[in-house]
Design an enzyme around this catalytic site. Structure first.
Site, PDB file in Angstrom:
ATOM      1  N   GLN A 183       1.116  -1.169  -0.250  1.00  0.00           N
ATOM      2  CA  GLN A 183       0.159   0.123   0.039  1.00  0.00           C
ATOM      3  C   GLN A 183       0.721   1.513   0.149  1.00  0.00           C
ATOM      4  O   GLN A 183       0.107   2.116  -0.538  1.00  0.00           O
ATOM      5  CB  GLN A 183      -0.661   0.017   1.643  1.00  0.00           C
ATOM      6  CG  GLN A 183      -2.010  -1.131   1.329  1.00  0.00           C
ATOM      7  CD  GLN A 183      -3.093  -1.182  -0.452  1.00  0.00           C
ATOM      8  OE1 GLN A 183      -3.315  -0.022  -0.940  1.00  0.00           O
ATOM      9  NE2 GLN A 183      -3.939  -1.843  -0.359  1.00  0.00           N
ATOM     10  N   SER A 203       2.668  -4.825  -5.060  1.00  0.00           N
ATOM     11  CA  SER A 203       2.570  -6.067  -5.789  1.00  0.00           C
ATOM     12  C   SER A 203       2.127  -4.459  -6.815  1.00  0.00           C
ATOM     13  O   SER A 203       1.576  -3.358  -6.545  1.00  0.00           O
ATOM     14  CB  SER A 203       0.892  -5.956  -5.177  1.00  0.00           C
ATOM     15  OG  SER A 203       0.099  -6.836  -6.146  1.00  0.00           O
ATOM     16  N   THR A 241       9.613 -19.005 -16.948  1.00  0.00           N
ATOM     17  CA  THR A 241       9.628 -17.299 -17.554  1.00  0.00           C
ATOM     18  C   THR A 241       9.391 -16.056 -17.116  1.00  0.00           C
ATOM     19  O   THR A 241       7.783 -16.162 -16.913  1.00  0.00           O
ATOM     20  CB  THR A 241       8.806 -17.912 -19.037  1.00  0.00           C
ATOM     21  OG1 THR A 241       9.936 -19.267 -19.595  1.00  0.00           O
ATOM     22  CG2 THR A 241       9.556 -16.252 -20.270  1.00  0.00           C
ATOM     23  N   CYS A 330     -10.159  -9.232   0.059  1.00  0.00           N
ATOM     24  CA  CYS A 330      -9.524 -10.721   0.688  1.00  0.00           C
ATOM     25  C   CYS A 330     -10.985 -11.711   0.962  1.00  0.00           C
ATOM     26  O   CYS A 330     -11.277 -12.637   1.230  1.00  0.00           O
ATOM     27  CB  CYS A 330      -8.317 -10.895   0.464  1.00  0.00           C
ATOM     28  SG  CYS A 330      -6.617 -10.555  -0.374  1.00  0.00           S
TER      29      CYS A 330
END
Length: 379
Positions: A183, A203, A241, A330
């Site tokens: 955050q 993220s 990858t 979540c």
């Protein structure tokens, strides 16, 4: 027109990031491990984004790994720390995490603690009514800890952790330190290399990049164990990858952040938040804000209205095409009181009826004008 006020859950992809992702899929599609010119072009793109991330995060000589997101970053950091603790000559007794941490942290601690057979005691660091860690408690327990996990800013309340105070509490002890930076990215200066932070996950989708791309910072010299073994990508630290379209998109976001023209300043965002708070007060005169605004990100408001359930508020807002949430995305589907607000010691009604409003740092004045107008008509 929808007014999206749930940016702490996820954000739309920045136009520049969409364009970069599409270009990576169409023109720069090579495998960065290939040695021909197409692969080398992809490698150059990836190396450029990593160098950009290093500047933006102040990562110094630490490792920056491209991962799928914060959960993978947290799992990798916890595995790395606990694997080192298992081999240590003198094993610690405790694993510590903030009581208001995202569930990804305590769940990772419990998972790897059991799987590696350490069976250390996992304890939550208490927080005060302001949502900040109890530093006296931390100072008392940290000497027996092997790993301390604290977030930079809370996803539900926006409360900003006192990282300098935590660092001082950890001075002179050997515990490793994980800081969840999700955050904080784009909203706070983290100065990673200037602190003794060992691990910091990030993220992309919380800051205008697509889902499926993130970063993990690992301080130089911090223990590391790969979560994924295989073809040896990322210097054999994270095999698989690389997600080149995600990396390209993240690079575009970081470039905009470094440029400073797309993202709003802290002062501008704080002014926007104050306007949104005033609109809530006008619509709901009894509204209560669940964390002191002075200690929070300028992009987040967590509030409750006495006698009005979170479901009713969210239904009202949704009818006005205002998208907010009852807390962490979540946990939103579980319809349970907020464990974050419970940890802060707030009354049960507040923990059960809290609503989170969060804007992204590229919001503009016209967006805030419309959001405030719609909030007022919900009263």
């Amino acid at each position: 027109m929808e007014i999206y006020l749930d940016a702490n859950a996820t954000t739309p992809v920045l136009p520049q990031a969409r364009e970069a992702a599409l270009a990576a899929m169409a023109q720069d599609f090579g495998n960065p491990s290939s040695t021909h010119s197409t692969g080398l072009k992809a490698r150059a793109l990836m190396d450029g984004v990593r160098a950009l991330a290093r500047r933006v995060l102040g990562a110094g000589t630490g490792e920056l790994l491209f991962v799928s997101g914060a959960t993978e970053g947290i799992q990798t950091a916890v595995l790395s720390a606990l694997s080192a603790l298992r081999e240590a000559a003198h094993q610690p007794e405790l694993l510590l995490y903030g009581a208001t941490e995202h569930k990804a942290v305590p769940e990772a601690l419990k998972h790897w603690n059991a799987l590696l057979g350490l069976n250390l005691q996992v304890l939550a660091i208490p927080v005060g009514r302001d949502g900040r860690h109890d530093l006296a408690w931390l100072r008392a327990h940290a000497p027996r800890a092997g790993l301390v996990c604290t977030m930079a800013a809370n996803n539900e309340t926006g409360v900003i952790s006192d990282l300098d105070g935590i660092e001082a509490a950890l001075a002179g002890i050997s515990a490793l330190w994980l800081v969840d930076g999700v955050q904080a990215l784009g909203k706070l200066p983290l100065r990673l290399a200037q602190r003794r932070i060992d691990y910091a996950p990030f993220s992309g989708h919380k800051l205008y990049a697509p889902k499926g791309i993130g970063l993990l910072y690992v301080r130089e010299g911090a223990p590391f164990t790969p979560l994924l073994a295989g073809g040896g990508q990322e210097g054999a630290l994270r095999s698989g990858t690389e997600n080149m379209s995600g990396i390209a998109a993240l690079g575009a976001v970081l470039a905009a952040l470094e440029d400073g023209r797309v993202f709003r300043s802290h002062a501008t965002l704080a002014a926007y938040r104050d306007r949104l708070a005033d609109a809530l007060r006008q619509a709901f005169p009894g509204v209560v804000f669940n964390a002191p605004l002075a200690d929070c990100l300028p992009t987040t408001l967590n509030f409750a209205v006495p006698g009005v359930s979170a479901k009713l508020l969210l239904d009202l807002f949704d009818a006005a095409e205002l998208r907010m949430s009852g807390g962490s995305a979540c946990s939103a589907a579980k319809a349970q009181p907020s464990y974050v607000l419970q940890a802060m010691g707030l009354p049960a009604w507040q923990a059960a009826s809290a609503v989170r409003l969060s804007i992204g740092p590229v919001a503009d004045a016209a967006f805030i004008d419309e959001a405030c107008a719609r909030i007022r008509i919900c009263g």
